[in-house]
Design an enzyme around this catalytic site. Structure first.
Site, PDB file in Angstrom:
ATOM      1  N   ASP A  21      26.459  63.752  25.629  1.00  0.00           N
ATOM      2  CA  ASP A  21      27.140  62.319  25.657  1.00  0.00           C
ATOM      3  C   ASP A  21      26.289  61.278  25.849  1.00  0.00           C
ATOM      4  OD1 ASP A  21      29.508  61.091  25.542  1.00  0.00           O
ATOM      5  OD2 ASP A  21      29.826  60.861  27.207  1.00  0.00           O
ATOM      6  N   LYS A  34      34.443  58.204  41.754  1.00  0.00           N
ATOM      7  CA  LYS A  34      34.915  58.641  40.759  1.00  0.00           C
ATOM      8  C   LYS A  34      36.247  59.345  40.892  1.00  0.00           C
ATOM      9  CE  LYS A  34      33.229  59.688  36.517  1.00  0.00           C
ATOM     10  NZ  LYS A  34      33.037  60.719  36.015  1.00  0.00           N
ATOM     11  N   GLU A  92      35.921  51.302  34.661  1.00  0.00           N
ATOM     12  CA  GLU A  92      37.298  52.518  34.634  1.00  0.00           C
ATOM     13  C   GLU A  92      36.514  52.959  33.550  1.00  0.00           C
ATOM     14  OE1 GLU A  92      41.997  51.205  33.212  1.00  0.00           O
ATOM     15  OE2 GLU A  92      39.769  49.744  34.349  1.00  0.00           O
TER      16      GLU A  92
END
Length: 391
Positions: A204, A109, A79
């Site tokens: 990221d 997803k 999650e």
């Protein structure tokens, strides 16, 4: 939006908490300011680039409900802030949904329908991974854009995230050799992105976004924050400041100026995590929630006589001392506060390959060897369309 493919667990923790500063950076380009314009556009106007999405399978929502057993809790893999990831099954030849336990395993997803930011990141993933193909990037198989439903279908990575293997209790300890192979894999993925005709800044880099296959081959996942890098005479791109505490480069946090060297800094943090077995932020063995791993490790990294103080004690000394010193020296250079003095990723890759398979007849100091062409994969000459309008 990282894909956590281990046991169900929330990704929101000290090492993956995100910060956001929505202020517009003075001097930002037209490309950057269009991001605020797109925030007011309805979802149906933000669609994948047609030529790119044609390389992917377009799934309908009912097919993915079938593939994941109607998104039942026992199919949940992980999650994130913008949605959930479920285990699913599709036919390997036709890519149609198949019965659970038969066919090819995939990760699906599913974004929260109320999240506009999640949709923008979904769109970036479709457009980037629909065109980028490399052994160290997770493979995107297809997507679903039906009414308000936004889903992505990836190859399944059975060993989950690097974050789980480094920090979750009860997970088998990774050896020194495995850690260095992962570092090389990640460096190869970043070198590929940075060496494209239009370089791509990953933006990221963190342990939760590095996924591992059954052989512990590492692949970069989650391209929702990726950006095209500067071109021509431009030295950087100006963006809203978004990233992960402990990983983001200091000059990016201060100015919003993004360059490939921002990724190099974040890679240095991940390398430090591999060496130390400690989290980038909030590790109780580092100094508390407010001290970063970089702050804690810097005094040891800058003194070769004290480098061993940062090494993961769980390894029990089962590693090459020379290799550890070399890897620590690479990390130190990647973490330089001046981005211009950080090495390029192909240079980093060359040095880490020496750690993994040292050439005793021709020893090389960290980052002094001439970078080799370690980048593989193909990328079309044209730029990734539609992405420049996202941020």
């Amino acid at each position: 939006m990282g894909i956590c493919l281990g046991k169900p667990s929330k990704l929101a923790n000290a090492s993956s908490s995100q910060f956001l500063d929505a202020k517009t950076e003075p001097g930002s380009t037209k490309q950057d300011q269009t991001s605020s314009d797109s925030a007011n556009r309805p979802l149906q106007e933000l669609k994948p680039d047609q030529s790119i999405s044609s390389n992917l399978r377009s799934f309908n929502f009912n097919d993915l409900k079938t593939a994941t057993k109607n998104f039942r809790p026992d199919s949940l893999l992980g999650e994130g802030g913008f949605g959930h990831v479920f285990k699913g099954w599709i036919d390997e030849r036709t890519l149609s949904p198949s019965k659970p336990g038969s066919g090819m395993v995939v990760a699906v997803k599913k974004l929260k329908t109320e999240s506009f930011q999640g949709h923008r990141e979904w769109l970036a993933e479709v457009n980037y991974l629909g065109q980028l193909h490399h052994a160290n990037l997770v493979k995107l198989i297809g997507y679903c854009s039906e009414a308000d439903n936004r889903l992505l279908v990836y190859e399944f990575m059975p060993r989950g995230s690097l974050e789980n293997h480094l920090f979750r209790k009860g997970v088998q300890l990774m050896s020194w050799a495995t850690r260095m192979r992962i570092a090389v894999d990640v460096a190869q993925g970043l070198s590929f992105l940075h060496s494209l005709d239009t370089n791509v800044i990953y933006r990221d880099m963190k342990a939760s976004n590095i996924l591992l296959d059954s052989d512990f081959t590492a692949k970069l996942s989650d391209f929702g924050l990726a950006r095209d890098g500067p071109i021509g005479d431009r030295t950087h791109v100006s963006t809203r400041i978004i990233g992960t505490q402990g990983y983001a480069a200091p000059e990016y946090i201060a100015t919003g100026h993004l360059t490939p060297k921002s990724d190099v800094y974040s890679f240095g943090v991940v390398l430090l995590e591999l060496l130390s077995g400690k989290r980038a932020m909030g590790d109780e063995n580092v100094g508390g929630a407010d001290e970063t791993l970089v702050d804690w490790a810097m005094p040891f990294l800058s003194d070769s006589r004290r480098v061993m103080r940062i090494m993961d004690t769980r390894l029990g000394g089962q590693y090459s001392k020379k290799g550890a010193q070399t890897a620590a020296a690479v990390a130190l250079l990647c973490l330089h506060t001046d981005p211009k003095k950080r090495p390029a990723m192909p240079e980093v890759l060359t040095s880490l390959e020496e750690v993994l398979a040292p050439n005793k007849d021709n020893p090389k100091s960290p980052l002094q060897a001439k970078p080799e062409n370690n980048v593989t994969g193909k990328f079309p000459q044209k730029n990734v369309r539609a992405i420049s309008q996202l941020r």
